[in-house]
Enzyme design. Structure first.
Site, PDB file in Angstrom:
ATOM      1  N   SER A 156     -15.930  60.925 -36.838  1.00 11.99           N
ATOM      2  CA  SER A 156     -16.346  62.318 -36.689  1.00 11.99           C
ATOM      3  C   SER A 156     -15.459  63.497 -37.168  1.00 11.99           C
ATOM      4  CB  SER A 156     -16.490  62.338 -35.107  1.00 11.99           C
ATOM      5  OG  SER A 156     -16.559  63.846 -34.600  1.00 11.99           O
ATOM      6  N   TYR A 169     -12.399  61.311 -26.597  1.00 18.00           N
ATOM      7  CA  TYR A 169     -13.092  60.947 -27.499  1.00 18.00           C
ATOM      8  C   TYR A 169     -12.402  61.455 -28.945  1.00 18.00           C
ATOM      9  CZ  TYR A 169     -17.154  61.473 -30.832  1.00 18.00           C
ATOM     10  OH  TYR A 169     -18.096  61.109 -31.994  1.00 18.00           O
TER      11      TYR A 169
END
Length: 276
Positions: A156, A169
């Site tokens: 990501s 995250y």
């Protein structure tokens, strides 16, 4: 009368090829395959003639995807050693494994670090980081037996930057990116590519809903006013492009975002405007 005789010439030495020579399809294993980017990737690879082993926890969604695409479904969890070992056996029973696509992953919560829920962190690390390592480690012998191959890690932009409220995250995606970078160095000299694809804002049916514990209003608010966030199929298109390049072409890291997102933290909300 004389006759001529040709002396056989020695043949040139051969080296093992790292490019597929036979008409058999290449074979990929896709984790997180039951929905979102994983399911979209299965559909695109199957459309290009690949044999695909689709791995995920949700049997109903996985079976529906298999029925629609012809992928081979294997139900299991990337956090479970026995499930992953069974995945390897089933995949190799179909023939050589040429690509492993680590797409399984999720985000949970938006707590700042000083209020961290460590159970959330632990669950994300188990799937996003240790799951990627477990699957990759388990399949490397199979890829070596195939003679060439690809390991893909879906990270990501959170793995290349940070944002407030992303804590756990962000940490897992930085760790995944580091795994890909390290593995690439460790496999130098072998015909195995390590590819990292890092998407920015992607609107899928489940990512934000999972992060906000099923709160649909909060999940929808993430995308309010954003013109054309990426879709799962947008990312799958790029993943498939990277995996299907000629084997000597390695895309080490590829970052993709919607045009409305200039960085992890700079996002335009509202119509995009051309200034004259």
């Amino acid at each position: 009368m004389t006759t001529s005789q040709t002396t056989p010439q020695p043949s040139a030495p051969t080296t093992p090829s790292t490019t597929p020579q036979d008409p058999a399809p290449q074979r990929a294993v896709v984790t997180g395959a039951s929905s979102g980017i994983g399911a979209a990737t299965v559909r695109r690879l199957r459309a290009q003639g690949w044999d695909v082993v689709a791995f995920a926890r949700r049997a109903d969604l996985l079976d529906a995807l298999a029925a629609a695409t012809g992928a081979h479904p294997v139900v299991g969890d990337v956090t479970d050693d026995d499930d992953v070992a069974r995945l390897v056996r089933e995949a190799e029973a179909r023939g050589p494994v040429h690509a492993v696509l680590n797409i399984a992953g999720f985000a949970s919560g938006t707590d700042p670090i000083d209020a961290s829920d460590l159970d959330r962190w632990r669950a994300m690390f188990e799937t996003n980081v240790l799951g990627t390592v477990r699957v990759t480690k388990a399949f490397l012998p199979a890829i070596r037996r195939a003679g060439f191959g690809t390991v893909l890690v879906l990270t990501s932009t959170a793995g290349h930057d940070a944002y407030s409220g992303g804590s756990g995250y962000v940490a897992t995606k930085h760790a995944e990116a580091a795994v890909a970078d390290t593995l690439r160095l460790e496999l130098n000299g072998e015909p195995i590519r390590v590819l990292e694809i890092a998407p920015g804002m992607v609107r899928t049916e489940g990512f934000s809903l999972t992060r906000f514990d099923g709160d649909q209003a909060r999940a929808d608010a993430v995308y309010d006013g954003v013109e054309n966030p990426l879709t799962a199929d947008d990312v799958a298109d790029v993943v498939t492009f990277a995996v299907t390049r000629p084997q000597h072409v390695a895309i080490d890291t590829l970052v993709l975002r919607p045009v409305a997102q200039s960085s992890t933290t700079l996002l335009a909300r509202g119509p995009l405007v051309t200034r004259r």
